[in-house]
Design an enzyme around this catalytic site. Structure first.
Site, PDB file in Angstrom:
ATOM      1  N   LYS A 172       0.858  -1.183   0.000  1.00 16.41           N
ATOM      2  CA  LYS A 172       0.000   0.000   0.000  1.00 16.41           C
ATOM      3  C   LYS A 172       0.894   1.233   0.000  1.00 16.41           C
ATOM      4  O   LYS A 172       1.760   1.369   0.864  1.00 16.41           O
ATOM      5  CB  LYS A 172      -0.866  -0.034   1.263  1.00 16.41           C
ATOM      6  CG  LYS A 172      -1.991   0.958   1.231  1.00 16.41           C
ATOM      7  CD  LYS A 172      -2.874   0.801   2.449  1.00 16.41           C
ATOM      8  CE  LYS A 172      -3.977   1.827   2.407  1.00 16.41           C
ATOM      9  NZ  LYS A 172      -4.407   2.218   3.738  1.00 16.41           N
ATOM     10  N   HIS A 198      -0.243   4.510  -0.177  1.00 21.90           N
ATOM     11  CA  HIS A 198      -0.885   5.745   0.284  1.00 21.90           C
ATOM     12  C   HIS A 198      -1.360   5.518   1.724  1.00 21.90           C
ATOM     13  O   HIS A 198      -1.110   4.450   2.294  1.00 21.90           O
ATOM     14  CB  HIS A 198      -2.065   6.101  -0.628  1.00 21.90           C
ATOM     15  CG  HIS A 198      -3.102   5.017  -0.674  1.00 21.90           C
ATOM     16  ND1 HIS A 198      -2.956   3.888  -1.436  1.00 21.90           N
ATOM     17  CD2 HIS A 198      -4.272   4.878  -0.024  1.00 21.90           C
ATOM     18  CE1 HIS A 198      -4.012   3.103  -1.263  1.00 21.90           C
ATOM     19  NE2 HIS A 198      -4.810   3.680  -0.399  1.00 21.90           N
TER      20      HIS A 198
END
Ligand code: OMP
Length: 241
Positions: free
Chosen positions: A116, A118
């Site tokens: 991930k 963000h």
């Protein structure tokens, strides 16, 4: 007549059989071996089964820590994605229910399979592993491929694995150098993945049940599964340790 295996192990195996977590037939394993039985932790999903599974893991972990004082008290219970995720959460909850004083400060965590980039970033959900004693909880160990990935992941995150707990130890020897490609057993004795974990990485391991426990149960309830195929398979692939 007293059962040759502990009653919580029998209860665990019976609930796995009833919920089709354990099934008999012909299954190709990740190692390319063809097995007459398969343990599918994805079928732990029903409430009553999940509860009995969490209880069996928790009891096994409590006994494991009590009988191995050299194992560092875990700070984190880590369940590798995907099947380890509900295990880490429910087993920690059950440990806390059984012994709140010991387990109140312990956390769970698991990895994302996708990175991930963000939000909070990273690929660990739950407690971070840096500088922590990590107890890994997983479903099955055969040739140790999944286990090695987990060791690398925990090391990369700066954690220290203090122990490794699985539901079922299939007691199989590690595959030979060409076995995965050819599917042919070279008939050489070799140690198990659990044995290697201890020898190579110094990690203590425990399972709720082993293939031997399953065979002992089938011996006392002959209509439950195909005992002779299991015994044949055991003889062919049994590890040397
Ligand atoms: P190894 O990575 O070879 O140790 O195999 C363990 C993994 O194989 C498990 O995490 C499962 O993904 C899968 N598996 C089962 O789920 N149940 C079994 O009975 C056997 C296997 C397997 O492929 O060996």
């Amino acid at each position: 007549k007293a059962s040759p295996i502990a009653s919580y192990k029998t209860a665990f195996l019976e609930s796995c059989l009833e919920a089709k977590v354990l099934s008999f037939g012909t299954f190709k394993l990740k190692s390319s071996r063809i097995s007459p039985y398969f343990f599918n932790a994805g079928n732990f999903h029903r409430g009553d089964v999940l509860f009995s599974v969490a209880t069996a893991y928790a009891q096994t972990i409590i006994n494991f820590l009590a009988s191995n004082p050299s194992i560092a008290e875990p700070d984190v219970i880590f369940g590798p994605a995907y099947k380890g995720i509900p295990l880490a959460c429910t087993v920690l909850l059950e440990l806390y229910r059984l012994d709140p004083e010991t387990w109140q400060g312990v956390s769970y965590s698991f990895n994302r399979k996708e990175i991930k980039d963000h939000g909070e970033g990273g690929n660990i959900v739950g407690a971070g592993l840096k500088g922590k004693n990590v107890l890994v909880i997983d479903d099955v160990i055969t040739a140790g491929t999944a286990m090695k990935e987990t060791i690398e992941l925990v090391n990369k995150e700066g954690g220290k694995i203090s122990g490794f707990v699985v539901a079922l130890d299939r007691m199989e020897k590690m595959p030979g150098p060409n076995e995965r490609e050819t599917g042919v057993d070279d008939k050489q004795p070799r140690m198990s993945a659990m044995g290697q974990l201890k020898q190579e990485f110094g990690v203590e391991t425990i399972s709720i049940v082993t293939l031997d426990d399953l065979i002992a149960l089938l011996k006392s309830n002959s209509d439950m599964g195909d005992l002779s195929r299991l015994e044949e398979y055991r003889q062919k692939y049994l590890a040397s340790d």
